[in-house]
Structures are given as C-alpha cells and as structure tokens.
Enzyme design. Structure first.
Site, short mmCIF file in Angstrom:
data_model
loop_
_atom_site.label_atom_id
_atom_site.label_comp_id
_atom_site.label_asym_id
_atom_site.label_seq_id
_atom_site.Cartn_x
_atom_site.Cartn_y
_atom_site.Cartn_z
N ALA A 112 2.56 -5.99 3.51
CA ALA A 112 1.88 -6.94 4.39
C ALA A 112 2.03 -8.35 3.83
O ALA A 112 1.80 -8.58 2.64
CB ALA A 112 0.40 -6.58 4.49
N ALA A 113 2.43 -9.28 4.69
CA ALA A 113 2.54 -10.68 4.26
C ALA A 113 1.16 -11.17 3.83
O ALA A 113 0.17 -10.97 4.54
CB ALA A 113 3.06 -11.53 5.43
N ASP A 155 -14.15 2.03 9.30
CA ASP A 155 -14.38 1.36 8.02
C ASP A 155 -14.41 -0.17 8.13
O ASP A 155 -13.97 -0.86 7.24
CB ASP A 155 -13.28 1.81 7.03
CG ASP A 155 -13.57 1.36 5.60
OD1 ASP A 155 -14.74 1.35 5.21
OD2 ASP A 155 -12.61 1.03 4.88
N LYS A 213 0.87 -1.18 0.00
CA LYS A 213 0.00 0.00 0.00
C LYS A 213 0.90 1.23 0.00
O LYS A 213 1.68 1.42 0.94
CB LYS A 213 -0.90 0.01 1.23
CG LYS A 213 -2.11 -0.90 1.09
CD LYS A 213 -3.16 -0.62 2.16
CE LYS A 213 -4.34 -1.55 1.98
NZ LYS A 213 -5.37 -1.36 3.01
N GLU A 271 -6.61 5.76 2.37
CA GLU A 271 -5.99 4.68 3.15
C GLU A 271 -4.55 5.08 3.41
O GLU A 271 -3.88 5.63 2.54
CB GLU A 271 -6.05 3.36 2.38
CG GLU A 271 -7.47 2.82 2.26
CD GLU A 271 -7.52 1.42 1.70
OE1 GLU A 271 -6.55 0.66 1.90
OE2 GLU A 271 -8.53 1.08 1.06
N GLU A 277 -13.17 -11.55 8.23
CA GLU A 277 -13.05 -12.88 7.62
C GLU A 277 -12.63 -13.92 8.65
O GLU A 277 -12.04 -13.58 9.68
CB GLU A 277 -12.02 -12.85 6.47
CG GLU A 277 -12.49 -12.04 5.28
CD GLU A 277 -11.51 -12.08 4.11
OE1 GLU A 277 -10.69 -13.02 4.02
OE2 GLU A 277 -11.56 -11.15 3.28
N ASP A 291 -7.16 -5.18 6.45
CA ASP A 291 -7.47 -3.89 5.83
C ASP A 291 -7.69 -2.80 6.89
O ASP A 291 -8.82 -2.45 7.21
CB ASP A 291 -8.73 -4.04 4.95
CG ASP A 291 -8.66 -3.13 3.73
OD1 ASP A 291 -7.65 -2.43 3.59
OD2 ASP A 291 -9.61 -3.11 2.94
#
Length: 402
Positions: free
Chosen positions: A230-231, A299, A126, A147, A304, A319
């Site tokens: 990020a992995a 947000d 990102k 973001e 998950e 996220d």
C-alpha cells in the site's frame, strides 16, 4: 469493459468543487525540481535553482517520482482524482520497484513491514496469512481474526468503484523473503526472527503484540511470499492526521456490548455531538459503513482525517485487512449507523442502485478491476457473489428508511 463504461456514467462524472490553494494538502513551489544525482545513484535530490521550465521542455513537476505526484495531488475533497493518469504507474511501481530497505512497522497486533524504494517512495507490506478460500471460523471474535493481504487489495478497488476514493493505492506483490527482506533489513529485532522450517522454507515472525511467534511465522515457498503493498500517505510531520474514535466502535470485549448495540435511539445523541452535528461528517461515516458491510469488516474502531482541512473533508478508510473474511454470512450489525440514522448521501444511494443493475453488476466490476493485479485472482468467486447479495441488503435497508 464494464469498468470503463462505469467511469463514463453521469453519476461518475459529477465534478468536485473548485480546488483553491487552501484546499490542497501541499502548496508546491513550481521552481522546486527533483532530479537524479549525476553520480548515477538512484537518489532523488531537491534543487531549488531549477528553472520552472527545464531545458528538456518539461516542468519541474514532471521530474517528481509518481509517489510524490500522488501526495501533491491530495486535496480537501479526494485522495486522488477519478480518472487519475498516475494510478496505473503508481500501482506498477508498488508491484515492481526495487526494494532497498525493509523494516518492521511499530504498533498493531500483526506483523507489517515498511519497504523503501530507490526513489524514496515507501509502501506498507502486509504478508499473506491464509489462503483465498479460508473463511474466518464462526466461533472467532472479530478482534482475533487474521488480517488478509488480499482484503487490502480488494478494498482499494472496491472503494474506487463506489467512487469514495478514500483508500491509498494498493497492489499485490510476490516478495523474495531472502533478498528483499532478510538480506537488506537494518531492523535487528526483525533479523533475529528468521529461520528455515522443517519443510525447507524461509520463515520469519517479527515482534508484535499478538501473532508474532514461531507458531504464527510467515513462510515462503521456499522464499517467495505474497503480500499487499500500500502506498504510504505523506509523513505525519509534513501532513498531520487526526484520529477519530468511531461512535459505532465495538466493545472489543468478549461479553460487553457497546452502547449503540443496546440503545435503538443511539443516533439521536450522535447527531447532537460534534463533529456529527453539522456538515457531511455523519454521511461520510455512513459511506464507510456501506463499504465495511460489503467487505464484512467489523474492525472499524477509528478513522482519520487530514488536520489541515478541519472537519470539512473526507474520511480516510485505512487498514482494511479484516475485510473479506467470510462469504457465507452477512454481519448486519455493521450497517447499524445506516439503520439507526436512516440517512445516506443521495449520490451514494444512486450509485449503489446502479451497481445492482446487470450492466454494472458490482461483482463483475470488482472482478475486472482485480484481474490486472499481479496476484490475480485476488478474491475467491464466493466473495464476489457475496458482494451482490450484500448490496441488495444495503438497498433494502435504505428502502425501509424511505
């Protein structure tokens, strides 16, 4: 080190339940060896002919790259262990491994890239959109906020300090737009969006539903750009994940309110609805609420879980780029699940109380954790101070419930 002292504290040494084979995300064949090709290339190959103990005296597992060891270690109770010996190496790999491929990730409102390393490891990049001290304007809706790359880095460390360990490892990295994106991308759509700005900087904007245009281009100095790496979690074809809509999801509309904002007894109906009617799912959601309130993240519309573990497992906190956007205001509506349900895990509550004491002050711990990141300082001091203030408000909310 306050951080070392924290992880030695009795509240951080409570063991997880015994992990059986069915509690592991992957069952590993100990005969399966990963080795570098003798041609001298950097590719990993699988060789099922390997002995369990290799001639070097190492087991086959020792030949796995760090990202694969991370995937193999995921179980029903945690994404990675508290004292994970892999973590420093994995974060170092994210920050330093040679990038051999950069392509745009599909979906989402903002530009993200998937970067591949020589050992088949992958990371989600990102890019930096704004400086550390820029606050989200007061008139912005939460869904039109940028973001932030530094929010992803800080969220990983905060999640670990809270002992949730539900965010995949993230490291900051300075990326060369020319050599590590433009010159190696196979993504034709992405390749078309590179240009040189009037200031002589290399820029690109990619393709996405909102902030992908020359006005929102990402520019290097002249070609170096900060970002978070990020992995990636295991591919969904190998480990299916289920996406759940949060019961406290916002309306994502300029004038409509969600039901939970209008009905003070909303939690009563959530408690009757699967999967919140049994087990610890609601309490896990309230853990996530605490994390989001501390970061100021409005947000969180979905979360998950790994499908293999059914309803009896942890939630993935993915996220987190819309966290740490404001330090001067606290968005109390994020705490609605805690305030309306008046429930919290005892272990979480005791840890939050500990993090409010001078010896283990939350801002000090996060400052220390972030000091080792390649992009340090990751957060402005005002954001760290806001954490202590918000922690006080979480404890006050629990106090009112008690």
């Amino acid at each position: 080190s306050k951080l070392e002292a924290l992880f030695e504290h009795p509240l951080y040494t409570i063991p997880i339940p015994a992990v059986t084979e069915k509690d592991k995300l992957f069952v590993v064949n100990p005969m399966e060896k990963f080795s570098l090709r003798s041609s001298g290339s950097d590719e990993w190959v699988s060789s099922s002919k390997a002995e369990t103990l290799l001639p070097t005296g190492k087991t086959a597992y020792d030949t796995y790259p760090t990202w694969l060891k991370f995937h193999v270690g995921i179980n029903r109770y945690e994404l990675y262990p508290r004292r994970d010996p892999l973590m420093p190496t994995l974060l170092w790999d994210l920050a330093t491994q040679r990038i051999i491929s950069s392509v745009q990730k599909t979906g989402g409102t903002q530009l993200k890239l998937i970067m591949t390393f020589p050992n088949y490891g992958q990371a989600l990049f990102k890019p930096m959109k704004q400086t550390r001290d820029q606050e989200t304007p007061i008139d912005f809706f939460y869904f039109s906020d940028f973001e932030r790359h530094n929010a992803e880095i800080a969220a990983f460390h905060l999640d670990r300090i809270l002992d949730f360990r539900r965010i995949p490892p993230v490291s900051g990295r300075l990326v060369n737009i020319t050599k590590e994106i433009r010159d190696i991308t196979t993504d034709k759509k992405l390749a078309k969006t590179f240009f040189i700005s009037p200031a002589g900087n290399i820029c690109f904007y990619g393709e996405c539903s909102y902030y992908c245009s020359t006005e929102h281009a990402l520019c290097g100095k002249p070609d170096l750009l900060e970002g978070s790496m990020a992995a990636l979690l295991p591919d969904k074809t190998l480990a299916k994940r289920r996406s759940w809509r949060s019961p406290w999801r916002r309306s994502y509309h300029k004038s409509k309110k969600a039901e939970w904002e209008l009905n003070p007894n909303y939690c009563a109906q959530v408690r009757k609805t699967p999967p919140y009617d049994r087990g610890h799912r609601l309490l896990d959601l309230i853990d996530m609420t605490v994390l989001d309130f501390l970061m100021g993240n409005m947000d969180r519309h979905h979360y998950e879980t790994f499908e293999k573990f059914g309803n009896d497992t942890f939630l993935l906190h993915l996220d987190n780029g819309r966290g740490f956007g404001t330090h001067s205001r606290d968005e109390l509506s994020i705490l609605a699940p805690l305030q309306q349900c008046c429930s919290i895990k005892k272990s979480t509550y005791l840890r939050l109380q500990l993090l409010a004491t001078p010896s283990y002050r939350l801002s000090d711990l996060l400052r220390e954790a972030l000091a080792t990141d390649p992009l340090a300082p990751v957060l402005a001091e005002s954001h760290l101070r806001a954490l202590d203030r918000r922690l006080g408000k979480v404890l006050a909310a629990v106090g009112r419930c008690l």
